[in-house]
Scaffold this active site. Structure first.
Site, mmCIF file in Angstrom:
data_model
loop_
_atom_site.group_PDB
_atom_site.id
_atom_site.type_symbol
_atom_site.label_atom_id
_atom_site.label_comp_id
_atom_site.label_asym_id
_atom_site.label_seq_id
_atom_site.Cartn_x
_atom_site.Cartn_y
_atom_site.Cartn_z
ATOM 1 N N GLU A 23 -3.729 7.523 -4.145
ATOM 2 C CA GLU A 23 -4.232 7.079 -5.456
ATOM 3 C C GLU A 23 -5.594 7.708 -5.752
ATOM 4 O OE1 GLU A 23 -4.319 2.785 -5.560
ATOM 5 O OE2 GLU A 23 -2.259 2.649 -4.841
ATOM 6 N N ARG A 36 0.875 -1.172 0.000
ATOM 7 C CA ARG A 36 0.000 0.000 0.000
ATOM 8 C C ARG A 36 0.910 1.218 0.000
ATOM 9 N NH1 ARG A 36 -3.537 -2.779 -1.520
ATOM 10 N NH2 ARG A 36 -5.601 -3.137 -0.602
ATOM 11 N N HIS A 79 -1.394 0.553 -9.899
ATOM 12 C CA HIS A 79 -2.056 -0.429 -9.018
ATOM 13 C C HIS A 79 -2.663 -1.577 -9.833
ATOM 14 C CE1 HIS A 79 -3.945 -0.854 -4.765
ATOM 15 N NE2 HIS A 79 -3.711 -2.028 -5.299
#
Length: 335
Positions: free
Chosen positions: A278, A249, A296
């Site tokens: 993000e 993450r 991602h």
């Protein structure tokens, strides 16, 4: 005849439609009318979702509900006792708030369904960052062949020490892939793994991992303890010219500190699949030719996403039929 329990779908089923639809034999499958958090909370408080016992949620359903924080958890219908999350990471969910509810909201994830695909992206980023492919690829697309000045020479993976911070399922999968490229693996977890799970990888302290690794891979969950676990003091302990890769993450690493470490040359290159905010990315990462960026896509395969959906749907089925979950999250192991 008693009515069927209700199952709430938060987000979309993309692949496992027939498996999802098969649940209709044991439950009424419903979806919220809301498309944003304010309306969703109002829908809950108006009683429109009363009777829902299980909710299936996707990572992207945050656009409908917002984070599963204390405010949202307390607004959910009292009948809701199971939350099946279609993802390995569940940092969008406040597990403490879910456990504190009466009755508790029990959470499941898909802990190993993502391992292979994420470790593949991990290895791609390690190789790409070590070999410094990014600047050459960009120059080529701009019609400049390798560019001018030409890219710095990269490095071979053979013989390099890979430090895996957080050697769970993804980290152990990555270990096997890295060893196939001749890398030596050390790791740090909160607890040392059994010999069988470690598979020959050397257990080291957090500081030792930072000091001795040529490549550092972040594979740990995001929580209050791991937020910014890598920041300026940690970069200072690392080897000059270290390569750092993150598929966990974004917020386990301080992006501003990473940009400084890249600009100073302390970090040779980085490979990132995840970011702190993000889809926003730190401009210092975007502009740096020594950073390989992927939006991602760690689980971005048909096979993996189908497997994740099937796993999460199995959690729904078990919750409805048995009142238990296939893969409850560790924080609720004692519930």
């Amino acid at each position: 005849m008693s009515p069927k329990p209700k199952v709430l779908l938060l987000g979309d089923i993309t692949h496992a439609h027939s498996t999802w639809n098969s649940l209709s034999s044991i439950a009424d499958l419903i979806a919220p009318e809301s498309t944003n958090r304010t309306d969703f909370i109002a829908e809950c408080k108006a009683g429109k979702l009363d009777g829902v016992t299980v909710a299936y949620r996707t990572f992207d359903s945050v656009s409908i509900t917002g984070l599963f924080d204390e405010e949202l958890v307390n607004a959910l219908p009292k009948s809701l006792t199971f939350l099946t999350h279609c993802g390995a990471g569940y940092d969008q969910i406040d597990t403490h708030a879910c456990s504190a509810r009466n009755p508790p909201l029990r959470i499941s994830n898909v802990p190993t369904a993502v391992d292979d695909a994420t470790a593949d992206v991990n290895m791609f980023l390690i190789l790409g960052a070590l070999r410094n492919f990014n600047s050459g690829m960009h120059a080529l697309r701009e019609g400049k062949w390798r560019g001018s000045p030409i890219p710095r020479l990269g490095h071979d993976p053979e013989g390099k020490v890979l430090g895996i911070l957080g050697m769970g399922g993804i980290g152990r999968n990555l270990k096997k892939k890295a060893e196939a490229f001749g890398m030596k693996v050390v790791y740090h977890n909160r607890r040392k793994l059994s010999e069988e799970l470690a598979g020959g990888a050397e257990y080291v302290s957090f500081e030792e991992l930072l000091r001795k690794s040529d490549v550092i891979s972040l594979n740990l969950p995001l929580n209050k303890q791991t937020h910014h676990i890598i920041s300026t003091p940690q970069f200072e302990l690392m080897k000059d010219g270290v390569v750092i890769v993150n598929t966990a993450r974004g917020a386990v690493m301080d992006e501003a500190a990473l940009v400084q470490a890249l600009d100073s040359g302390k970090v040779y290159s980085a490979g990132l699949d995840v970011f702190e905010e993000e889809p926003k990315i730190h401009p210092g990462l975007v502009s740096n030719p020594n950073v390989l960026l992927v939006p991602h896509m760690g689980t971005w395969t048909v096979e993996t996403q189908t497997g994740m959906e099937e796993w999460a749907i199995e959690n729904v089925r078990l919750a409805v039929e048995t009142g238990k979950l296939k893969s409850p999250v560790p924080e609720q192991a004692d519930l």
